[in-house]
Enzyme design. Structure first.
Site, PDB file in Angstrom:
ATOM      1  N   CYS A  76       0.794  -1.233   0.000  1.00 57.92           N
ATOM      2  CA  CYS A  76       0.000   0.000   0.000  1.00 57.92           C
ATOM      3  C   CYS A  76       0.824   1.279   0.000  1.00 57.92           C
ATOM      4  CB  CYS A  76      -0.900   0.065   1.226  1.00 57.92           C
ATOM      5  SG  CYS A  76      -1.936  -1.361   1.437  1.00 57.92           S
ATOM      6  N   HIS A 137      -2.547   6.707   4.078  1.00 52.94           N
ATOM      7  CA  HIS A 137      -1.423   5.776   4.342  1.00 52.94           C
ATOM      8  C   HIS A 137      -0.061   6.315   3.906  1.00 52.94           C
ATOM      9  CE1 HIS A 137      -0.634   1.187   5.024  1.00 52.94           C
ATOM     10  NE2 HIS A 137      -0.149   1.978   5.972  1.00 52.94           N
TER      11      HIS A 137
END
Ligand SMILES: *[C@@H]1O[C@H](CO)[C@@H](O)[C@H](O)[C@H]1NC(C)=O
Length: 584
Positions: A76, A137
């Site tokens: 991610c 993130h």
């Protein structure tokens, strides 16, 4: 006569400038959709016939379907850094040199550095309204609990509604823990044997262990254990929170209706901005664990909670497409849908339910550079900009390509002061070009160059060369169940000399490595790849590493907390502006 109007128009346009940012037919709006950990094999339009995704399939039917769309990393944090900046994550320091390649603690100091330019920042300068709804993130704070140095607002997203970190099992009670594997790394046996040996030697008078040293070591161990328990016990409150702008509005975050709430937020954004150019990055928390689906979707799919979550994401995409229709924006809006990487194959729940997607015919999944880890869905639709109709493009493309594509279309120019690895997709999408500009594509496993893809301009082969590959556990699986994700460092990978060679055009599932006696081009391909690799390496300028231990660990002074500390960082004050028109 008409000519006389030209200077008048010019003056009007100058006066107007980007301040009033009126709609311009050549500057589309952008709706960029990223689903977390979704597999290319989960979608109807990529061949799934048991999981129903009619709305995503509609994007494919009305647009273009990329069949060799590659994520800039199989995890991610780096993949998103590559997507937003158009650069290999190693160039921004968003590629880890250790085992863990993503942020797992929100009060850590690492993140996407401010010198990096995202497409959102450049589009915003061109007068676009920009929003990120969902997962980020890429860091939050640097020095204080509220400096927001890595927050989406520091990277061009004026509006933010979502989580600064990621969804994790620990964010939902009863869904287990990502840390349940940590204990497998503690050398309990060695610790116990060591302690026993020292105790025996001490008892026999062979060594003399001072009382203070013995008590000190025991104390240190107990402290470490206590800290770990406290960390586990408060993880959800401290890491799973919802932000609106720079403010924490829900702590801990309640997941169950999150896809619905994000959808409502997205529709509000579209309604508010229907008269001016906008860029919406809709970044679903699903279908990463902890999985959730609202009541209307639970039990609806033939694939358990995972399938239900995919169906709810698909519904949400449908809501967005319908809103574009209703607001008469579909024609001038470029819609893109992808996944940040392949499915997380190690995600099996404690009860044995499959909590991951399918990589279709491709090998392995997330955290590996086998095709299953990086070949992701890539759907694009812009009726006013290029022909759709379910066209398929099998040329190699990357999620980094969105950067130059969006930047140029927004009216900005692609920065010249840095290396941009993405390539403008429009020539391919418009059919002006048959071949992708990516002759070589480099596949990194964290900070380590793992594999190289070479599509010679004059051939049909798609060579892929691996310098190392992950050691699967159990051996006959295609995942790393012992560590919950595959690592990139010695002890977890096999190094190949000579490198492994595949031709994806003949063997897309990477099942048979080629050898000099079966592949006449073997040595020539390796030589060409070695040369390109050398050139690439020379062009990677060292920058500060944003994923060092020091940048990933918990720093209490960076901890966002929406209540007084004594109330344990709890609050629920998210105010959505009334329900928009959602339908089933
Ligand atoms: C469709 O998706 C489900 C859920 O990921 C998966 O179990 C199934 O194998 C997929 N089917 C195909 C044909 O890929």
């Amino acid at each position: 006569m008409a000519r006389a109007w030209i200077p008048v128009c010019a003056v009007l346009m100058l006066l107007c400038g980007s301040a009033c940012a009126t709609r311009d037919a050549r500057r589309p709006n952008f709706v960029l959709i990223m689903v977390d950990d979704m597999g290319i094999g989960d979608l109807g339009c990529y061949g799934n016939n048991t999981l129903k995704t009619p709305n995503i399939d509609r994007l494919s039917e009305e647009g273009v379907r990329l069949t060799q769309h590659i994520a800039s990393a199989p995890l991610c944090t780096p993949s998103r850094a590559g997507f937003l900046t158009g650069r290999y994550p190693i160039r921004s320091g968003m590629a880890s040199q250790s085992k863990v390649g993503v942020y797992i603690i929100s009060a850590a100091s690492g993140g996407l550095p401010n010198q990096e330019l995202t497409f959102a920042r450049l589009a915003k300068e061109q007068g676009y309204s920009t929003a990120l709804i969902g997962k980020w993130h890429l860091g939050l704070n640097c020095e204080r609990h509220d400096d927001l140095c890595h927050h989406p607002s520091a990277h061009g997203f004026t509006h933010f509604y979502g989580v600064s970190m990621t969804n994790l099992r620990d964010c939902q009670p009863g869904h287990g823990s990502v840390f349940s594997h940590v204990h497998t790394h503690v050398p309990y046996g060695a610790l116990a044997a060591g302690a026993l040996a020292v105790a025996l030697l001490h008892a026999r008078g062979a060594v003399r262990v001072p009382r203070r040293a013995a008590l000190g070591s025991l104390g240190a161990l107990a402290l470490a254990a206590a800290l770990f328990c406290a960390f586990r016990g408060t993880f959800r409150e401290l890491n799973c929170f919802l932000m609106r702008g720079g403010e924490v509005v829900e702590q801990p975050l309640v997941l169950e209706n999150m896809t619905r709430r994000m959808t409502a937020e997205a529709l509000h954004f579209l309604e508010r901005n229907s008269e001016k150019p906008f860029l919406l990055f809709l970044s679903f928390l699903q279908v990463h664990t902890a999985l959730f689906a609202s009541a209307d979707f639970r039990g609806r799919s033939a694939h358990g909670l995972y399938g239900d979550a995919v169906m709810e994401v698909d519904w949400s995409v449908g809501q967005v497409l319908r809103a574009l229709d209703r607001l008469q924006l579909a024609e001038q809006t470029l819609v893109y849908l992808t996944s940040d990487q392949g499915p997380h194959l190690e995600e099996i729940s404690e009860r044995g339910e499959v909590h991951h997607g399918s990589s279709g015919i491709y090998k392995a999944g997330k955290s590996t550079n086998w095709e299953g880890g990086i070949r992701v869905p890539g759907l694009l639709r812009w009726p006013g900009g290029f022909p759709g109709g379910g066209r398929e493009i099998s040329e190699v493309t990357s999620n980094m390509d969105l950067f130059p594509t969006v930047v140029k279309l927004s009216g900005a120019s692609v920065p010249q002061d840095r290396e941009i690895d993405g390539r403008d997709l429009l020539p391919l999408l418009r059919g002006e070009s048959e071949r992708s500009e990516h002759e070589f594509l480099f596949h990194y496993c964290n900070a380590y160059l793992n594999a190289v893809r070479w599509t010679p301009r004059d051939g049909s082969a798609v060579w892929k060369v691996f310098f190392f590959s992950p050691i699967f556990h159990p051996e006959n699986s295609s995942a790393c169940f012992h560590t919950h994700a595959c690592f990139c460092t010695p002890g977890y990978v096999t190094y190949h000399q000579p490198p492994l060679l595949f031709d994806l055009s003949r063997d897309p599932s990477e099942s048979r490595p080629l050898a000099p006696d079966t592949e006449p081009a073997f040595h020539a391909v390796l030589a060409a790849v070695a040369e390109a690799t050398e050139r690439h390496r020379r062009g990677v300028v060292p920058v500060p590493d944003q994923l060092t231990l020091g940048h990933m660990l918990w720093k209490p002074w960076l901890q966002p907390c929406c209540s007084h500390w004594s109330r344990l960082c709890r609050c629920a004050r998210d105010r959505q502006q009334g329900e928009p028109t959602l339908s089933q």
